[in-house]
Design a protein around this motif. Structure first.
Motif, mmCIF file in Angstrom:
data_model
loop_
_atom_site.group_PDB
_atom_site.id
_atom_site.type_symbol
_atom_site.label_atom_id
_atom_site.label_comp_id
_atom_site.label_asym_id
_atom_site.label_seq_id
_atom_site.Cartn_x
_atom_site.Cartn_y
_atom_site.Cartn_z
ATOM 1 N N ARG A 1 0.846 -1.194 0.000
ATOM 2 C CA ARG A 1 0.000 0.000 0.000
ATOM 3 C C ARG A 1 0.887 1.251 0.000
ATOM 4 N NH1 ARG A 1 -3.418 0.073 5.245
ATOM 5 N NH2 ARG A 1 -1.321 -0.301 6.067
ATOM 6 N N TYR A 2 0.284 2.361 -0.450
ATOM 7 C CA TYR A 2 1.044 3.615 -0.476
ATOM 8 C C TYR A 2 1.610 3.951 0.900
ATOM 9 C CZ TYR A 2 1.712 8.591 0.132
ATOM 10 O OH TYR A 2 2.218 9.806 0.508
ATOM 11 N N VAL A 3 0.776 3.894 1.961
ATOM 12 C CA VAL A 3 1.236 4.310 3.279
ATOM 13 C C VAL A 3 2.337 3.394 3.809
ATOM 14 C CG1 VAL A 3 -0.855 5.549 3.944
ATOM 15 C CG2 VAL A 3 -0.691 3.074 4.361
ATOM 16 N N ASP A 4 2.288 2.116 3.431
ATOM 17 C CA ASP A 4 3.352 1.206 3.851
ATOM 18 C C ASP A 4 4.643 1.500 3.090
ATOM 19 O OD1 ASP A 4 1.710 -0.153 5.656
ATOM 20 O OD2 ASP A 4 0.935 -1.458 4.078
ATOM 21 N N PHE A 5 4.516 1.788 1.801
ATOM 22 C CA PHE A 5 5.683 2.146 1.000
ATOM 23 C C PHE A 5 6.300 3.444 1.508
ATOM 24 C CE2 PHE A 5 7.562 3.873 -3.023
ATOM 25 C CZ PHE A 5 8.496 2.866 -3.229
ATOM 26 N N ALA A 6 5.450 4.365 1.972
ATOM 27 C CA ALA A 6 5.920 5.655 2.471
ATOM 28 C C ALA A 6 6.436 5.578 3.904
ATOM 29 C CB ALA A 6 4.794 6.692 2.389
ATOM 30 N N SER A 7 6.382 4.414 4.514
ATOM 31 C CA SER A 7 6.819 4.265 5.910
ATOM 32 C C SER A 7 8.053 3.384 6.048
ATOM 33 C CB SER A 7 5.670 3.670 6.743
ATOM 34 O OG SER A 7 4.516 4.470 6.660
ATOM 35 N N MET A 8 8.759 3.152 4.961
ATOM 36 C CA MET A 8 9.939 2.286 4.992
ATOM 37 C C MET A 8 11.137 3.035 5.585
ATOM 38 S SD MET A 8 9.781 0.186 1.375
ATOM 39 C CE MET A 8 10.478 1.545 0.464
ATOM 40 N N TRP A 9 12.291 2.340 5.555
ATOM 41 C CA TRP A 9 13.564 2.933 5.961
ATOM 42 C C TRP A 9 13.491 3.476 7.385
ATOM 43 C CZ3 TRP A 9 17.402 1.502 2.910
ATOM 44 C CH2 TRP A 9 17.159 1.253 1.556
ATOM 45 N N ASP A 10 13.846 4.729 7.585
ATOM 46 C CA ASP A 10 13.863 5.282 8.938
ATOM 47 C C ASP A 10 12.475 5.376 9.549
ATOM 48 O OD1 ASP A 10 16.564 5.498 8.692
ATOM 49 O OD2 ASP A 10 16.626 7.683 8.564
ATOM 50 N N GLY A 11 11.441 5.296 8.702
ATOM 51 C CA GLY A 11 10.094 5.278 9.245
ATOM 52 C C GLY A 11 9.896 4.155 10.243
ATOM 53 N N ARG A 12 10.576 3.019 10.036
ATOM 54 C CA ARG A 12 10.471 1.913 10.984
ATOM 55 C C ARG A 12 11.116 2.279 12.325
ATOM 56 N NH1 ARG A 12 9.640 -3.401 10.170
ATOM 57 N NH2 ARG A 12 8.156 -2.561 8.669
ATOM 58 N N TRP A 13 12.234 3.018 12.277
ATOM 59 C CA TRP A 13 12.861 3.447 13.535
ATOM 60 C C TRP A 13 11.942 4.395 14.309
ATOM 61 C CZ3 TRP A 13 16.524 0.883 15.660
ATOM 62 C CH2 TRP A 13 17.490 0.227 14.900
ATOM 63 N N TYR A 14 11.308 5.321 13.606
ATOM 64 C CA TYR A 14 10.373 6.223 14.290
ATOM 65 C C TYR A 14 9.188 5.434 14.854
ATOM 66 C CZ TYR A 14 12.769 10.401 12.560
ATOM 67 O OH TYR A 14 13.691 11.399 12.320
ATOM 68 N N ASN A 15 8.762 4.406 14.138
ATOM 69 C CA ASN A 15 7.692 3.539 14.629
ATOM 70 C C ASN A 15 8.121 2.854 15.924
ATOM 71 O OD1 ASN A 15 5.480 1.901 14.911
ATOM 72 N ND2 ASN A 15 5.866 0.674 13.091
#
Length: 364
Positions: free
Chosen positions: A20-34
Motif C-alpha cells: 500500500r502507499y502508506v506502507d511504502f511511504a513508511s519504509m527505511w527510517d520510518g520503521r525506527w520512528y515507529n
C-alpha cells in the motif's frame, strides 16, 4: 510517482511485494520512528558481534514519533496512516510559513514561485513519508520567520521543540550567536528595543543547551557518555569502519571513500568554495542577512559532523531558503526548466534512494 514505484516494489525488509502507499511511504527510517513511538529507547546500547555500538533508536529524536503516537491515540489510526498524515500536513504548513518568510524580502510573485520550487524540489517526496523532515521544516521556517521579525520570546519555545525533532539546535545556536554579534555591531542603526538584548542572549544559550541535551539524555539512560555519537557513527561504519568523531573530517573521509585521494579532498575544497560564492551572489543576498547566516551556520554544522552518503541529499532539506534565490529570475523558459528538472530529479532520488532494490546500500 510513489504509487507507481510501490506497485513495482518487490518484497523487502519493510513491506510485502506491491505494498500500500502508506506502507511504502513508511519504509527505511520510518520503521525506527515507529519503534520509538511504540517502544521508546533502549536502556542498553545494542552491540555488534565485534563489540561496537549497533544501529539503534537513539539516532532518532522524539518529537515526531510522539506527535504521531498522539494522533494514533486520538484517532485510532495505524502507524503508517498517522505518520504520513502528520508529514503531509506539516509539509503544507511549512510551505505556508516559507511563503511568509520569503515575503519579508521578496515580492509576492517571486515568493510564490519560491514555494513552487520548495514543493517540487528533488527531495520533496520526503515531505510525504514517515520521516521527521516535514515537521522539522515547519518549525525551522517558523523559527527563521520569528527571528527576522525580532520575536525572540516566541522564538525560544519553537527552538526547543525543533531541537528535539531533528539535530539542528547547535546550528541554530550558531546562527543566533552571529545574529547577536551583528545586532551589537549595528546597534547605532538598529538599537535594541527594551528587553531585547537579554532575550537574544537567552535564545542563543537555550539553543546551544538544546543541541547538547539529547546526547546528555542518551548518556543518562544508557550510562555511556558517547551513546549518541556512537549510535550515529554506526551508520557510517559500513563505509569506513568504526572510528571516533573528529569534527570537520567526515566530508574528507567520505569524498576520499567515494573518489579517492587527492581527488576527493579537492572535491570538498571546491564544494566549500562554491557554497561560499553562492552565499555572496545577488539572489541569495536578496533573502536577507538572517537567512544567509542560517545557510552558513547549517553548512558549517554539516561540514563538521556529517558523513556524505546517500542520505546526505535529505540532509540538505534545511537549505530550503535557496528556493527563494532560485526563484528570482523571471524568465518563463527558466522557470519551466527549473520545475521540470526538479521533478525529473525527484524520480532519480526515488529510484536511487527510496525504492528498495535487493540488498540496498543507498538509504534515503
Amino acid at each position: 510517482m510513489m504509487l507507481v514505484l510501490a506497485a513495482q516494489q518487490d518484497q523487502n525488509a519493510w513491506t510485502a511485494a506491491a505494498p500500500r502507499y502508506v506502507d511504502f511511504a513508511s519504509m527505511w527510517d520510518g520503521r525506527w520512528y515507529n519503534i520509538v513511538a511504540v517502544a521508546g529507547y533502549p536502556a542498553e546500547l545494542p552491540l555488534t558481534d565485534d563489540g561496537h555500538t549497533a544501529e539503534n533508536a537513539w539516532a532518532f529524536l522524539p518529537v515526531y514519533p510522539l506527535v504521531v503516537r498522539t494522533v494514533m491515540i486520538l484517532t485510532g489510526a495505524e502507524w503508517a496512516v498517522a505518520a504520513v498524515a502528520v508529514s503531509v500536513l506539516a509539509g503544507f504548513g511549512a510551505a505556508l510559513v516559507t511563503y511568509r518568510l520569503f515575503r519579508e524580502h521578496l515580492d509576492a510573485g517571486t515568493a510564490l514561485f519560491g514555494v513552487v520550487i520548495f514543493s517540487v524540489a528533488p527531495v520533496a517526496p520526503v515531505f510525504q513519508v514517515a520521516y521527521a523532515e516535514s515537521l522539522h521544516l515547519l518549525l525551522l521556517s517558523l523559527a527563521l520567520l520569528l527571528l527576522v521579525r525580532r520575536r525572540y520570546g516566541l522564538l525560544m519555545p519553537v527552538v526547543v521543540v525543533m531541537g528535539f525533532t531533528r539535530p539542528s539546535a547547535l546550528a541554530f545556536a550558531l546562527l543566533l550567536g552571529l545574529h547577536l554579534l551583528v545586532r551589537i555591531v549595528r546597534r547605532d542603526r538598529e538599537p535594541f528595543a527594551s528587553g531585547e538584548l537579554p532575550l537574544v542572549i537567552g535564545a542563543t544559550l537555550l539553543s546551544g543547551l538544546v543541541g547538547l541535551a539529547w546526547p546528555a539524555v542518551a548518556w543518562a539512560v544508557t550510562g555511556s557518555v558517547t551513546a549518541y555519537t556512537d549510535t550515529e557513527l554506526a551508520w557510517r561504519s559500513v563505509y569506513i569502519g568504526y572510528q571516533h568523531l573528529i569534527p570537520f573530517t567526515p566530508w574528507f573521509q567520505g569524498f576520499e571513500w567515494w573518489f579517492g585521494r587527492p581527488l576527493g579532498w579537492i572535491g570538498v575544497i571546491l564544494l566549500v568554495a562554491g557554497f561560499a560564492v553562492a552565499l555572496t551572489s545577488r539572489p541569495v543576498r536578496m533573502l536577507g542577512l538572517e537567512v544567509r547566516l542560517w545557510l552558513a551556520a547549517y553548512a558549517l554544522y554539516l561540514l563538521a559532523v556529517f558523513f556524505p552518503q546517500s542520505s546526505t541529499f535529505r540532509l540538505l532539506v534545511p537549505f530550503f531558503p535557496f528556493a527563494g534565490a532560485i526563484a528570482v529570475p523571471r524568465s518563463r523558459v527558466y522557470r519551466t526548466t527549473v520545475v521540470m528538472g526538479s521533478i525529473a530529479l525527484q524520480w532519480l532520488w526515488l529510484l536511487v534512494a527510496w525504492r528498495v532494490d535487493g540488498y540496498d546500500w543507498t538509504p534515503p
